[in-house]
Scaffold this active site. Structure first.
Site, PDB file in Angstrom:
ATOM      1  N   TYR A  56      -6.744 -38.552  22.943  1.00 46.64           N
ATOM      2  CA  TYR A  56      -5.365 -38.077  22.822  1.00 46.64           C
ATOM      3  C   TYR A  56      -5.141 -37.434  21.458  1.00 46.64           C
ATOM      4  O   TYR A  56      -4.959 -38.114  20.446  1.00 46.64           O
ATOM      5  CB  TYR A  56      -4.376 -39.218  23.035  1.00 46.64           C
ATOM      6  CG  TYR A  56      -4.491 -39.892  24.377  1.00 46.64           C
ATOM      7  CD1 TYR A  56      -5.055 -39.227  25.475  1.00 46.64           C
ATOM      8  CD2 TYR A  56      -4.051 -41.188  24.578  1.00 46.64           C
ATOM      9  CE1 TYR A  56      -5.173 -39.838  26.718  1.00 46.64           C
ATOM     10  CE2 TYR A  56      -4.155 -41.805  25.816  1.00 46.64           C
ATOM     11  CZ  TYR A  56      -4.721 -41.129  26.875  1.00 46.64           C
ATOM     12  OH  TYR A  56      -4.830 -41.742  28.100  1.00 46.64           O
ATOM     13  N   HIS A 145     -13.511 -44.331  29.574  1.00 46.41           N
ATOM     14  CA  HIS A 145     -12.544 -43.260  29.777  1.00 46.41           C
ATOM     15  C   HIS A 145     -13.178 -42.040  30.446  1.00 46.41           C
ATOM     16  O   HIS A 145     -14.056 -41.393  29.881  1.00 46.41           O
ATOM     17  CB  HIS A 145     -11.948 -42.845  28.429  1.00 46.41           C
ATOM     18  CG  HIS A 145     -10.687 -42.048  28.536  1.00 46.41           C
ATOM     19  ND1 HIS A 145     -10.125 -41.390  27.461  1.00 46.41           N
ATOM     20  CD2 HIS A 145      -9.872 -41.794  29.594  1.00 46.41           C
ATOM     21  CE1 HIS A 145      -9.020 -40.780  27.847  1.00 46.41           C
ATOM     22  NE2 HIS A 145      -8.851 -41.003  29.138  1.00 46.41           N
TER      23      HIS A 145
END
Length: 314
Positions: A56, A145
Site C-alpha cells: 500500500y 499477500h
C-alpha cells in the site's frame, strides 16, 4: 463493537475493521493529517482491527498506519487494545538511478519499488521491515499477500516460514489474502491457516466464495475477513466493478438492489456492509477509509437496523 475469534488462534477482531489501502493513497492522494484523523476516529467509534501491507503506497501505508495508531492510542485504556495485521510476499526496495516510480494504483508514489520474495528469509525480512515502518514491536496477524502466481513457493518456503513465526509466538494468527477463491480454498485445505482475507468474492453481487472457499473454511475451522464488499465502488454509488467499468447488466442489477433496499428504508451501502457477516465463517468486514468523515459514514451505515425481510427479498 462485537469481536470474533480468528479460527482457533487467540486473536479476536471487531466485526467492522479498517483497511489501510486508502490511507496509502489508493487511487487518490491522502495527507498525513487526514490519515491520522481517520485512524483516530476509527478508534473512537470502536473499530479495533486495522489492516495494512507493504504494497500500500510502497511502504507509505504502513508508515502512516503506525504513526496514526500511536497517536490515536495515546492514553487509551488497555481495554481499548487493537489488533494489527500486515502482509508478506513483497519486499520494498529503493529505486535505482533513473528508475521511474511504480504507481500500482497509488497516487504520488514514493521512490521505492516492490520485489516479490517468497523465500523463508524474505518472509522474515518483510515482517521485520514492516515492523520498522509501523514503529511497532509486533503485529497480531500476518497474511501471504496476492500469491496468485507463486502457489508452489507458498507450499515450499513461504507458508513454513510463516507457520514458524506463529509457533515461535512472534505473531498470533496467520493467513492468506487474495481476490480469488480457488487458490485460497486450496490453501485452506492443505495448510493450517487461522484466517483468509477474501476480497470481492462474497458480496451482494458476487457470492462465489460460498461455492468453494466457505465450505472448506467450515470444515477446517478457518475464519474469513471479507474485503472489497463494495466491489471497488459499484455497491457504493460508483460505476466500477473490480477496478474496471461495470458492464450494463451489472449496473441494472445494482439498480434493482437499490430499489429493493429503498423499499425497506435501508441504503444499499448499509446492506452491502452487513451482508457478509450473515455467514458464520465471516469474522469481520474490512473497509477502507481515507478520512474521519468516511469512518463516520461507514460506522453509521454498519450500525443501522436491517430488517430480516430485506435479506429475504435480496
Amino acid at each position: 463493537m462485537e469481536r470474533r475469534r480468528l479460527g482457533s488462534s487467540p486473536v479476536e477482531v471487531t466485526t467492522l475493521s479498517f483497511g489501510g489501502a486508502a490511507i496509502g493513497g489508493l487511487f487518490a492522494p491522502v495527507s498525513d493529517a487526514d490519515a491520522t484523523a481517520a485512524v483516530r476516529r476509527a478508534r473512537e467509534r470502536g473499530i479495533g482491527y486495522f489492516d495494512t501491507a507493504p504494497h500500500y503506497g510502497a511502504g507509505r501505508g504502513e508508515r502512516r498506519m503506525g504513526a496514526a495508531l500511536t497517536a490515536a492510542s495515546a492514553g487509551a485504556a488497555p481495554a481499548a487494545a487493537y489488533v494489527l495485521s500486515t502482509k508478506v510476499g513483497r519486499i520494498i526496495v529503493p529505486l535505482g538511478p533513473g528508475e521511474p516510480p511504480e504507481e500500482e494504483g497509488f497516487a504520488d508514489p514514493p521512490p521505492y519499488k516492490r520485489v516479490w520474495d517468497w523465500s523463508a528469509d524474505g518472509i522474515r525480512r518483510s515482517l521485520e521491515e514492516s515492523l520498522e515502518r509501523l514503529g511497532a514491536d509486533h503485529v497480531d496477524v500476518v497474511y501471504l499477500h496476492d500469491p496468485d502466481g507463486h502457489e508452489e513457493e507458498v507450499y515450499a518456503t513461504a507458508y513454513p516460514a510463516l507457520a514458524a513465526l506463529r509457533d515461535e509466538g512472534v505473531v498470533g494468527a496467520i493467513g492468506a489474502g487474495m481476490n480469488q477463491t480457488p487458490m485460497l480454498t486450496r490453501f485452506v485445505e492443505r495448510l493450517d491457516l487461522d484466517v483468509v482475507l477474501c476480497a470481492g468474492r462474497y458480496t451482494l453481487l458476487d457470492r462465489s466464495a460460498e461455492e468453494d472457499l466457505f465450505p472448506a473454511c467450515v470444515r477446517r475451522g478457518t475464519s474469513v475477513v471479507a474485503g472489497g464488499v463494495f466491489n471497488s465502488g459499484l455497491l457504493a454509488g460508483g460505476t466500477t466493478y473490480d477496478y474496471a467499468p461495470a458492464p450494463p447488466e451489472l449496473l441494472e442489477r445494482v439498480a434493482r438492489l437499490e430499489r429493493i433496499c429503498a423499499g425497506h428504508g435501508v441504503p444499499l451501502r448499509a446492506a452491502a456492509l452487513r451482508f457478509p457477516l450473515r455467514h458464520p465463517v465471516v469474522a469481520s468486514v474490512l473497509v477502507g477509509c481515507r478520512s474521519a468523515a468516511e469512518v463516520d459514514d461507514n460506522c453509521d451505515l454498519f450500525e443501522l437496523d436491517i430488517p430480516e425481510a430485506l435479506w429475504e427479498e435480496l
